[in-house]
Design a protein around this motif. Structure first.
Motif, mmCIF file in Angstrom:
data_model
loop_
_atom_site.group_PDB
_atom_site.id
_atom_site.type_symbol
_atom_site.label_atom_id
_atom_site.label_comp_id
_atom_site.label_asym_id
_atom_site.label_seq_id
_atom_site.Cartn_x
_atom_site.Cartn_y
_atom_site.Cartn_z
ATOM 1 N N GLU A 36 -3.721 4.242 11.213
ATOM 2 C CA GLU A 36 -5.103 3.816 11.369
ATOM 3 C C GLU A 36 -5.595 2.939 10.219
ATOM 4 O OE1 GLU A 36 -7.280 7.336 13.832
ATOM 5 O OE2 GLU A 36 -6.695 7.832 11.764
ATOM 6 N N ILE A 37 -4.766 2.729 9.215
ATOM 7 C CA ILE A 37 -5.200 1.956 8.052
ATOM 8 C C ILE A 37 -4.403 0.667 7.939
ATOM 9 C CG2 ILE A 37 -5.777 4.092 6.840
ATOM 10 C CD1 ILE A 37 -3.326 3.415 4.967
ATOM 11 N N THR A 38 -4.953 -0.280 7.197
ATOM 12 C CA THR A 38 -4.232 -1.487 6.794
ATOM 13 C C THR A 38 -4.024 -1.401 5.296
ATOM 14 O OG1 THR A 38 -5.250 -2.815 8.541
ATOM 15 C CG2 THR A 38 -4.297 -3.996 6.668
ATOM 16 N N PHE A 39 -2.788 -1.499 4.854
ATOM 17 C CA PHE A 39 -2.487 -1.395 3.431
ATOM 18 C C PHE A 39 -3.041 -2.586 2.659
ATOM 19 C CE2 PHE A 39 0.700 1.493 5.096
ATOM 20 C CZ PHE A 39 0.782 2.486 4.113
ATOM 21 N N LEU A 40 -3.573 -2.321 1.480
ATOM 22 C CA LEU A 40 -3.844 -3.341 0.473
ATOM 23 C C LEU A 40 -2.800 -3.176 -0.629
ATOM 24 C CD1 LEU A 40 -7.720 -2.878 0.143
ATOM 25 C CD2 LEU A 40 -6.495 -4.491 1.625
ATOM 26 N N THR A 41 -2.671 -4.160 -1.516
ATOM 27 C CA THR A 41 -1.829 -3.913 -2.684
ATOM 28 C C THR A 41 -2.411 -2.704 -3.413
ATOM 29 O OG1 THR A 41 -3.097 -5.489 -4.009
ATOM 30 C CG2 THR A 41 -1.079 -6.311 -2.937
ATOM 31 N N PRO A 42 -1.585 -1.855 -4.011
ATOM 32 C CA PRO A 42 -2.107 -0.607 -4.578
ATOM 33 C C PRO A 42 -3.233 -0.793 -5.574
ATOM 34 C CG PRO A 42 0.285 -0.527 -4.470
ATOM 35 C CD PRO A 42 -0.120 -1.929 -4.110
ATOM 36 N N LEU A 43 -3.171 -1.883 -6.366
ATOM 37 C CA LEU A 43 -4.188 -2.124 -7.406
ATOM 38 C C LEU A 43 -4.697 -3.557 -7.293
ATOM 39 C CD1 LEU A 43 -2.166 -0.261 -10.111
ATOM 40 C CD2 LEU A 43 -4.461 0.422 -9.384
ATOM 41 N N PRO A 44 -5.587 -3.824 -6.335
ATOM 42 C CA PRO A 44 -6.056 -5.202 -6.131
ATOM 43 C C PRO A 44 -6.778 -5.782 -7.329
ATOM 44 C CG PRO A 44 -6.627 -3.789 -4.263
ATOM 45 C CD PRO A 44 -6.150 -2.884 -5.353
ATOM 46 N N PHE A 66 0.872 -11.860 -4.696
ATOM 47 C CA PHE A 66 1.428 -10.709 -3.987
ATOM 48 C C PHE A 66 0.565 -10.325 -2.797
ATOM 49 C CE2 PHE A 66 3.176 -9.891 -8.311
ATOM 50 C CZ PHE A 66 4.521 -9.869 -7.974
ATOM 51 N N VAL A 67 1.229 -9.873 -1.737
ATOM 52 C CA VAL A 67 0.549 -9.286 -0.587
ATOM 53 C C VAL A 67 0.930 -7.811 -0.500
ATOM 54 C CG1 VAL A 67 0.469 -11.472 0.657
ATOM 55 C CG2 VAL A 67 2.410 -9.922 1.019
ATOM 56 N N SER A 73 3.606 -15.055 -2.151
ATOM 57 C CA SER A 73 5.061 -15.249 -2.086
ATOM 58 C C SER A 73 5.851 -13.973 -2.327
ATOM 59 C CB SER A 73 5.494 -16.309 -3.110
ATOM 60 O OG SER A 73 5.100 -15.936 -4.424
ATOM 61 N N GLY A 74 5.186 -12.903 -2.734
ATOM 62 C CA GLY A 74 5.855 -11.623 -2.957
ATOM 63 C C GLY A 74 4.986 -10.488 -2.445
ATOM 64 N N SER A 75 5.434 -9.256 -2.683
ATOM 65 C CA SER A 75 4.664 -8.114 -2.205
ATOM 66 C C SER A 75 4.803 -6.941 -3.161
ATOM 67 C CB SER A 75 5.116 -7.703 -0.794
ATOM 68 O OG SER A 75 6.496 -7.354 -0.783
#
Length: 285
Positions: free
Chosen positions: A61-69, A108-109, A181-183
């Motif tokens: 039910e969620i969409t991930f963000l980078t852990p520490l935006p 990063f994404v 370009s990275g994640s």
């Protein structure tokens, strides 16, 4: 317990995930972000919530963000495995100091989001890595105390645009900082749940094919050394990320090179941390 930032019901949130689902700390606490939560050192609150409350969302039910935006800085380590150093075939001895560079947050994404293949190059490469998340601030940290400054571990595909890395004589900044370009992700596993760092394994797959595999115990510059060395020239802050280096097997080292193309799926995996997966797509100019 795994800490994460995510989007749900129209807004950005942060919290933690267990086998029972995702718990939203942004609505339960006064902290402004996961970085703020880490800085205040209140993991005990999350553990209590996990024991006494019910989850707010299922992972689906969620969409991930980078852990520490909102991380202050991302410090990346180059050439930190002995086989990786040998790939250069220049006869050089093992380095005395780590090779370092910085990356922007926008390069990063998050887990599940597309990595962008830029129109300026056809040489987008993958690099699977373990990343350290700083939990306790410090400057000139001793190696003896270095592990006390780690909040946890996450995963990184330190995507690199190889030809742009060679534009400058003494830097790789351009090729390491193309947008999206990275994640990084999908979450942060707290250091207390990790066990011995040397046993942490890192793998990278492209379309299901294993390309990279190694363990942190083989790093030329171990975690203690990295934290101590980096903190000599910059103050490490809660939420800072240190990307610790990639093993041998990136696409540039094949003959001919095997760079990423649109439609490829890159996965970085660790039995301790989890799995970070992204599809490559063409960036619209």
């Amino acid at each position: 317990m795994k800490y994460l930032s995510f989007h749900a019901e129209g807004r950005d949130r942060f919290g933690f995930a267990t086998v029972n689902g995702v718990f939203d700390l942004s609505r339960r606490t006064a902290y402004t972000s996961l970085r703020d939560f880490i800085a205040r050192g209140r993991a005990d609150e999350a553990r209590l919530i996990a024991k006494t409350d019910t989850a707010d969302y299922a992972l689906a039910e969620i969409t991930f963000l980078t852990p520490l935006p909102d991380t202050d800085k991302i410090v990346c380590v180059g050439v930190n495995y002995p086989d990786r150093n040998a790939e250069y075939k220049d006869g050089s001895e093992l380095p005395k100091y780590p090779s370092l560079f910085l990356r922007t947050r926008g390069s990063f994404v998050a887990h599940g989001q597309p990595i962008q293949l830029p129109p300026e190059s056809s040489q987008l490469d993958y690099e699977g890595e373990i990343a350290l998340v700083i939990g306790k601030p410090g400057r000139r940290i001793s190696e003896d105390n270095a592990l006390d400054h780690i909040f946890g571990l996450t995963l990184c595909n330190e995507g690199s645009v190889r030809d742009w890395m060679r534009h400058g004589k003494f830097n790789v900044t351009q090729g390491k900082n193309f947008e999206a370009s990275g994640s990084i992700g999908p979450w942060i596993v707290p250091i207390a749940d990790v066990g011995p760092l040397g046993s942490v394994e890192i793998k990278a797959f492209v379309n299901g094919e294993l390309r990279q595999e190694d363990k942190m115990e083989r790093m030329m510059f171990p975690v203690r050394r990295l934290i101590s060395y980096i903190s000599n020239f910059t103050a490490l802050l809660p939420g800072d990320i240190i990307v610790s280096g990639t093993p041998t097997g990136s696409g540039a080292r094949f003959d001919p090179p095997r760079y990423l193309v649109a439609g490829d799926v890159v996965a970085v995996e660790s039995d301790i941390v989890g799995r970070l997966e992204n599809r490559v797509e063409l960036e619209r100019a």
